[in-house]
Design a protein around this motif. Structure first.
Motif, mmCIF file in Angstrom:
data_model
loop_
_atom_site.group_PDB
_atom_site.id
_atom_site.type_symbol
_atom_site.label_atom_id
_atom_site.label_comp_id
_atom_site.label_asym_id
_atom_site.label_seq_id
_atom_site.Cartn_x
_atom_site.Cartn_y
_atom_site.Cartn_z
ATOM 1 N N GLN A 98 -12.531 -50.586 19.778
ATOM 2 C CA GLN A 98 -13.053 -51.580 20.717
ATOM 3 C C GLN A 98 -12.106 -51.797 21.905
ATOM 4 O O GLN A 98 -12.459 -52.515 22.847
ATOM 5 C CB GLN A 98 -13.274 -52.925 19.994
ATOM 6 C CG GLN A 98 -14.167 -52.822 18.769
ATOM 7 C CD GLN A 98 -15.534 -52.261 19.096
ATOM 8 O OE1 GLN A 98 -16.121 -52.590 20.134
ATOM 9 N NE2 GLN A 98 -16.052 -51.419 18.210
ATOM 10 N N ASN A 99 -10.928 -51.183 21.897
ATOM 11 C CA ASN A 99 -9.952 -51.375 22.975
ATOM 12 C C ASN A 99 -10.293 -50.500 24.182
ATOM 13 O O ASN A 99 -11.250 -49.724 24.178
ATOM 14 C CB ASN A 99 -8.554 -51.046 22.465
ATOM 15 C CG ASN A 99 -8.139 -51.944 21.319
ATOM 16 O OD1 ASN A 99 -8.516 -53.117 21.283
ATOM 17 N ND2 ASN A 99 -7.381 -51.404 20.387
ATOM 18 N N GLU A 100 -9.453 -50.634 25.206
ATOM 19 C CA GLU A 100 -9.591 -49.763 26.371
ATOM 20 C C GLU A 100 -9.365 -48.310 25.957
ATOM 21 O O GLU A 100 -8.743 -48.021 24.936
ATOM 22 C CB GLU A 100 -8.572 -50.167 27.436
ATOM 23 C CG GLU A 100 -8.754 -51.583 27.967
ATOM 24 C CD GLU A 100 -10.059 -51.753 28.736
ATOM 25 O OE1 GLU A 100 -10.561 -50.729 29.274
ATOM 26 O OE2 GLU A 100 -10.568 -52.880 28.801
ATOM 27 N N SER A 101 -9.873 -47.388 26.777
ATOM 28 C CA SER A 101 -9.866 -45.986 26.386
ATOM 29 C C SER A 101 -8.464 -45.451 26.130
ATOM 30 O O SER A 101 -8.277 -44.592 25.259
ATOM 31 C CB SER A 101 -10.547 -45.144 27.472
ATOM 32 O OG SER A 101 -9.864 -45.294 28.710
ATOM 33 N N HIS A 102 -7.459 -45.952 26.858
ATOM 34 C CA HIS A 102 -6.114 -45.424 26.653
ATOM 35 C C HIS A 102 -5.497 -45.908 25.340
ATOM 36 O O HIS A 102 -4.499 -45.342 24.872
ATOM 37 C CB HIS A 102 -5.199 -45.807 27.826
ATOM 38 C CG HIS A 102 -5.020 -47.294 27.976
ATOM 39 N ND1 HIS A 102 -5.965 -48.089 28.605
ATOM 40 C CD2 HIS A 102 -4.018 -48.119 27.573
ATOM 41 C CE1 HIS A 102 -5.540 -49.347 28.589
ATOM 42 N NE2 HIS A 102 -4.365 -49.391 27.970
ATOM 43 N N ASP A 103 -6.049 -46.961 24.733
ATOM 44 C CA ASP A 103 -5.572 -47.466 23.450
ATOM 45 C C ASP A 103 -6.574 -47.270 22.324
ATOM 46 O O ASP A 103 -6.224 -47.474 21.150
ATOM 47 C CB ASP A 103 -5.253 -48.960 23.551
ATOM 48 C CG ASP A 103 -3.960 -49.228 24.311
ATOM 49 O OD1 ASP A 103 -3.104 -48.325 24.324
ATOM 50 O OD2 ASP A 103 -3.829 -50.316 24.903
ATOM 51 N N ALA A 104 -7.797 -46.902 22.640
ATOM 52 C CA ALA A 104 -8.861 -46.835 21.637
ATOM 53 C C ALA A 104 -8.557 -45.768 20.587
ATOM 54 O O ALA A 104 -8.160 -44.646 20.910
ATOM 55 C CB ALA A 104 -10.197 -46.541 22.318
ATOM 56 N N SER A 155 0.286 -50.895 20.756
ATOM 57 C CA SER A 155 -1.003 -51.035 21.411
ATOM 58 C C SER A 155 -1.716 -52.277 20.908
ATOM 59 O O SER A 155 -1.350 -52.876 19.912
ATOM 60 C CB SER A 155 -1.862 -49.807 21.133
ATOM 61 O OG SER A 155 -2.209 -49.771 19.769
#
Length: 527
Positions: A98-104, A155
């Motif tokens: 559910q996080n931003e793409s760089h942390d997903a 993250s």
């Protein structure tokens, strides 16, 4: 003006000057993790004086894996099957997606390592470091997993509420699957147990050099790589299950005895194994010339040498039930013939003579068999005993219950009693002895008038009669777990003979009572 104070004191470097110019030492997977990396205190513990002269430490029997095996175990811990089976792993992965793409999709590597090496039961000193695992992933599993180093804070996935207990051990690296963007749409998330069973096969006669979980995967992938229909899936092997021996405990580390249940990513790969290495006659190796596989391949040669073969899991489940019943039938026949069963401990790992087993009924599960971990229904708990009694008196007291029956009066195997207690456990030779004993003391209440009273008398108004109770279920299991394995096996054999109509011939005062569970006695001081 006073010079500003330093925030720290530099270490003295003159002692390490001779090491300048050398490359930094990177610990191998065989080396123990330093105390600081393991999160242990830096100060030394109590010193231990080694009285031996030049005595080398004994080698450990625990497995320590190389980089290839480390990468295999980590990939296996993050497979589709692992996400389906492990609810905690699945929940944390979905939260991270559910996080931003760089942390997903990123999870702490330390969290995944505990799942990868947890069931191997490695001690902390034998666990590979995160640096070792990162190197193994980047070298051998870079097409499956992506690893990154945490330069600042972890993250956002690490700060969700469900991660709070693990914030102190997050480590320095995070890992995610390369296909993280499609994980939520993966069809395996909605699989049933039956669908995974359809993708599982039983492998037998696995070559000896592959008798570990990573070894089985390397062996299976090697065979697949030689097939004309090799899989393009980056993780063709989804799970390995090592069926336990019937004498194994729940806490024992699983050991490969030459067979395993292997879950693959699709049914097509299962069919390749079933067609290439069919289940023919027992222990007859298949000929590699007829398989369409490369003759010069190492895995192929070893598979043919050891007689490797495969079977669908559904068929294995059915034949295994029939086999266990057949095995018990043989043991019963040998017992009836008054002959010791000539069956090795590993006899039950072979599925033999299936053609004659189709109509053999499965024995009831609540009856003691030679494969039972302990004799079922043979444990009785007695209370309200005299505080000054002893084992000899109690044996004679409870043996009175068998005088008016046709049972062997020596049916009390062991009196588990501690001096000064008003209760004890009785291990009996058969469940019938337990029923007769409890019926006897419930029909005629008695008490001990003194500590050496082995006959009993009618209780008075203020006296509590001796009560007996057959222990079953979880309490029974917990009790027998504390009994030595050799004693349990002897008790099982005696109970099976009693069920087959052969009364135990052990004397009233069994030698077992003098040998088992004996506590070391204090040496008598010489005056």
């Amino acid at each position: 003006m006073a010079p500003p104070s330093f925030a720290f004191i530099p270490r003295n470097i003159h002692k390490d000057r001779k090491q300048q110019g050398t490359s930094a030492h990177v610990p191998s997977p065989l080396e123990p993790t330093p105390a600081i990396e393991r999160g242990e205190p830096a100060y030394p513990g109590p010193s231990v004086i080694d009285k031996g002269k030049g005595k080398a430490p004994e080698p450990s029997a625990k497995p320590v894996y190389n980089e290839t095996d480390i990468s295999i175990l980590v990939v296996l811990a993050f497979s589709d099957y692992a996400l389906w089976l492990d609810s905690d792993l699945r929940r944390k992965t979905e939260e991270s997606l559910q996080n931003e793409s760089h942390d997903a999709g990123f999870l702490p590597l330390s969290y995944l390592m505990r799942r990868a090496f947890g069931r191997e039961n490695l001690g902390q000193e034998y666990m590979p470091t995160e640096a070792n695992v990162v190197k193994a992933i980047r070298t051998y599993a870079g097409d499956v997993l992506e690893v990154r180093m945490l330069v600042s804070a972890p993250s956002a996935s690490a700060w969700y509420p469900s991660w709070k207990p693990e914030r102190d051990s997050l480590g320095c690296y995070e890992v995610r699957r390369k296909d993280w963007s499609t994980l939520l749409d993966n069809a395996t998330r909605e699989f049933s147990r039956g669908q995974w069973d359809d993708r599982t096969i039983y492998m037998e006669n696995i070559p000896a050099q592959y008798h570990t979980i990573p070894g089985i995967i390397r062996f299976a992938q090697g065979l697949l790589s030689q097939c004309c229909r090799s899989s393009s899936d980056p993780v063709p092997i989804q799970n390995i299950t090592l069926p336990p021996h019937h004498l194994d405990k729940t806490e024992d580390r699983p050991k490969c005895k030459g067979f395993a249940l292997v879950t693959l990513c699709n049914a097509e790969l299962c069919q390749i194994f079933l067609e290439s290495w069919p289940w023919t006659q027992p222990f007859q190796p298949s000929k590699s010339d007829d398989l369409g596989l490369a003759e010069d391949d190492l895995e192929t040669k070893e598979a043919s040498k050891f007689g490797f073969r495969t079977l669908p899991k559904a068929r294995w489940d059915k034949l295994n039930e029939q086999y266990l019943a057949y095995r018990q039938k043989l043991i019963n026949e040998l017992a009836d013939a008054n002959e010791p069963p000539d069956i090795s401990p590993d006899f039950d790992v072979r599925l033999v003579a299936y053609e004659v087993l189709e109509d053999i009924p499965v024995p009831p599960r609540n009856v003691t068999t030679m494969s039972s971990p302990y004799p079922l229904g043979c444990l009785v708990f007695a209370r309200n005993l005299h505080l000054e009694t002893n084992k000899t008196t109690l044996r004679a007291l409870f043996t009175n219950a068998f005088k008016s029956s046709s049972l062997d009066p020596g049916g009390i195997d062991y009196v588990d009693f501690n001096k000064g207690m008003d209760s004890c456990y009785l291990r009996l030779a058969s469940p019938e002895h337990g029923r007769v004993l409890t019926d006897y003391f419930s029909s005629q209440p008695i008490v001990q008038s003194h500590g050496l009273d082995d006959m009993g008398k009618t209780p008075g108004a203020s006296q509590k009669a001796i009560t007996t109770e057959i222990i079953e279920g979880k309490k029974e299991e917990v009790y027998w777990e504390k009994v030595p394995e050799k004693v349990r096996r002897q008790a099982v054999e005696k109970a099976v003979k009693a069920l087959n109509g052969k009364q135990p011939s052990a004397p009233a005062h069994s030698a077992q009572e003098h040998s088992e569970e004996s506590r070391p006695r204090k040496k008598r001081k010489r005056g």
